[in-house]
Scaffold this motif. Structure first.
Motif, PDB file in Angstrom:
ATOM      1  N   SER A  34       0.863  -1.185   0.000  1.00  0.00           N
ATOM      2  CA  SER A  34       0.000   0.000   0.000  1.00  0.00           C
ATOM      3  C   SER A  34       0.898   1.232   0.000  1.00  0.00           C
ATOM      4  O   SER A  34       2.119   1.127  -0.100  1.00  0.00           O
ATOM      5  N   HIS A  35       0.273   2.394   0.177  1.00  0.00           N
ATOM      6  CA  HIS A  35       1.027   3.647   0.274  1.00  0.00           C
ATOM      7  C   HIS A  35       1.710   3.799   1.624  1.00  0.00           C
ATOM      8  O   HIS A  35       2.552   4.691   1.803  1.00  0.00           O
ATOM      9  N   ASP A  36       1.377   2.939   2.572  1.00  0.00           N
ATOM     10  CA  ASP A  36       1.800   3.098   3.963  1.00  0.00           C
ATOM     11  C   ASP A  36       2.994   2.208   4.274  1.00  0.00           C
ATOM     12  O   ASP A  36       2.853   0.997   4.459  1.00  0.00           O
ATOM     13  N   LEU A  37       4.177   2.813   4.370  1.00  0.00           N
ATOM     14  CA  LEU A  37       5.388   2.066   4.686  1.00  0.00           C
ATOM     15  C   LEU A  37       5.364   1.517   6.112  1.00  0.00           C
ATOM     16  O   LEU A  37       6.131   0.617   6.455  1.00  0.00           O
ATOM     17  N   GLY A  38       4.450   2.035   6.920  1.00  0.00           N
ATOM     18  CA  GLY A  38       4.315   1.531   8.280  1.00  0.00           C
ATOM     19  C   GLY A  38       3.938   0.065   8.346  1.00  0.00           C
ATOM     20  O   GLY A  38       4.211  -0.608   9.345  1.00  0.00           O
ATOM     21  N   VAL A  39       3.309  -0.455   7.279  1.00  0.00           N
ATOM     22  CA  VAL A  39       2.992  -1.885   7.241  1.00  0.00           C
ATOM     23  C   VAL A  39       4.279  -2.709   7.295  1.00  0.00           C
ATOM     24  O   VAL A  39       4.347  -3.741   7.965  1.00  0.00           O
ATOM     25  N   ALA A  40       5.307  -2.234   6.608  1.00  0.00           N
ATOM     26  CA  ALA A  40       6.602  -2.923   6.649  1.00  0.00           C
ATOM     27  C   ALA A  40       7.205  -2.849   8.044  1.00  0.00           C
ATOM     28  O   ALA A  40       7.818  -3.815   8.522  1.00  0.00           O
ATOM     29  N   ASP A  41       7.047  -1.706   8.705  1.00  0.00           N
ATOM     30  CA  ASP A  41       7.566  -1.551  10.063  1.00  0.00           C
ATOM     31  C   ASP A  41       6.917  -2.560  11.010  1.00  0.00           C
ATOM     32  O   ASP A  41       7.592  -3.206  11.825  1.00  0.00           O
ATOM     33  N   VAL A  42       5.593  -2.664  10.939  1.00  0.00           N
ATOM     34  CA  VAL A  42       4.872  -3.597  11.808  1.00  0.00           C
ATOM     35  C   VAL A  42       5.289  -5.037  11.514  1.00  0.00           C
ATOM     36  O   VAL A  42       5.521  -5.836  12.431  1.00  0.00           O
ATOM     37  N   THR A  43       5.401  -5.376  10.224  1.00  0.00           N
ATOM     38  CA  THR A  43       5.781  -6.735   9.851  1.00  0.00           C
ATOM     39  C   THR A  43       7.177  -7.069  10.369  1.00  0.00           C
ATOM     40  O   THR A  43       7.418  -8.169  10.889  1.00  0.00           O
ATOM     41  N   ALA A  44       8.109  -6.124  10.234  1.00  0.00           N
ATOM     42  CA  ALA A  44       9.465  -6.340  10.742  1.00  0.00           C
ATOM     43  C   ALA A  44       9.459  -6.526  12.256  1.00  0.00           C
ATOM     44  O   ALA A  44      10.154  -7.402  12.795  1.00  0.00           O
ATOM     45  N   ASP A  45       8.676  -5.725  12.956  1.00  0.00           N
ATOM     46  CA  ASP A  45       8.592  -5.843  14.415  1.00  0.00           C
ATOM     47  C   ASP A  45       8.040  -7.211  14.822  1.00  0.00           C
ATOM     48  O   ASP A  45       8.555  -7.853  15.760  1.00  0.00           O
ATOM     49  N   LEU A  46       7.016  -7.667  14.108  1.00  0.00           N
ATOM     50  CA  LEU A  46       6.445  -8.979  14.419  1.00  0.00           C
ATOM     51  C   LEU A  46       7.456 -10.093  14.169  1.00  0.00           C
ATOM     52  O   LEU A  46       7.518 -11.072  14.930  1.00  0.00           O
ATOM     53  N   TYR A  47       8.252  -9.948  13.123  1.00  0.00           N
ATOM     54  CA  TYR A  47       9.312 -10.926  12.861  1.00  0.00           C
ATOM     55  C   TYR A  47      10.297 -10.958  14.032  1.00  0.00           C
ATOM     56  O   TYR A  47      10.648 -12.038  14.535  1.00  0.00           O
ATOM     57  N   HIS A  48      10.742  -9.794  14.472  1.00  0.00           N
ATOM     58  CA  HIS A  48      11.706  -9.730  15.572  1.00  0.00           C
ATOM     59  C   HIS A  48      11.124 -10.259  16.876  1.00  0.00           C
ATOM     60  O   HIS A  48      11.875 -10.745  17.738  1.00  0.00           O
TER      61      HIS A  48
END
Length: 217
Positions: A34-48
């Motif tokens: 999507s237009h929201d790069l925050g989705v990547a941030d959340v996904t990375a946090d969940l991975y960690h």
């Protein structure tokens, strides 16, 4: 101009669109482009946090992302996750999907081609896309458990992060319309929508937040 009634109606839709699932570890996390790069941030946090051993980022470009993400939504998401310390070996990129249905179908195909056994999916989206993404995944991938996730923000905080209130309101109204009309087209499972949510949606449409609507049903 966005009125106090517009804000109240949008906040109703904002809360309804979120599934409020309890997070748990899943086979894979799929970050919807999507237009929201925050989705990547959340996904990375969940991975960690150990919620998924593998990430799929999915998405090409759309009219709202061609300038923001010229290399494609999934590619930009991957770059952001790498910046946040996710190893490249834990990321798959699906660069072709142009809508939520394709996000799900193409990600499923990619994982099948990788010979991955998937019994649960952590589906990461924008907060106001959770319910529609969930309903789409239940339709197209019914044999896996779907756990919805997104950034934890109020509508006001989210608008401040995006810096475009009209974009957020239009996208929110568009998500609600698709939740109402797409089950009839066989694109997602039906979700019960309370009368107060329908009324809030109609008021926002009447106020002109219709830029993301498909042809009205």
């Amino acid at each position: 101009m966005i009125t106090s009634q517009n804000w109240a109606d949008a906040e109703q839709l904002w809360d309804f669109q979120q599934m409020h699932h309890e997070l748990r570890p899943c086979s894979v996390a799929i970050g919807l482009g999507s237009h929201d790069l925050g989705v990547a941030d959340v996904t990375a946090d969940l991975y960690h946090r150990g919620m998924a051993p593998l990430i799929v980022f999915t998405g090409a470009t759309s009219r709202t992302t061609r300038e923001r993400m010229p290399r494609g939504e999934a590619a930009h998401y991957r770059e952001r996750a790498l910046e946040l310390g996710v190893p490249d070996s834990a990321i798959l990129v699906e660069p072709h999907a142009q809508n939520t249905g394709e996000n799900i179908s193409f990600s499923r195909l990619l994982l099948t081609e990788q010979d991955m056994h998937i019994d649960s999916v952590l589906l990461v989206s924008k907060p106001y896309e959770e319910r529609r993404a969930y309903a789409t995944a239940r339709k197209l991938w019914p044999d896996v458990e779907i756990v919805s996730a997104s950034t934890s923000m109020t509508l006001s905080e989210y608008v401040d992060s995006i810096q475009d209130s009209h974009l957020v309101f239009n996208m929110l109204v568009g998500a609600q319309q698709r939740l109402l009309s797409y089950p009839q087209q066989g694109l997602l499972v039906r979700q019960d929508v309370p009368p107060d949510i329908l009324a809030a949606y109609e008021r926002l449409c009447e106020s002109g937040f219709t830029a993301r609507l498909t042809a009205r049903q």
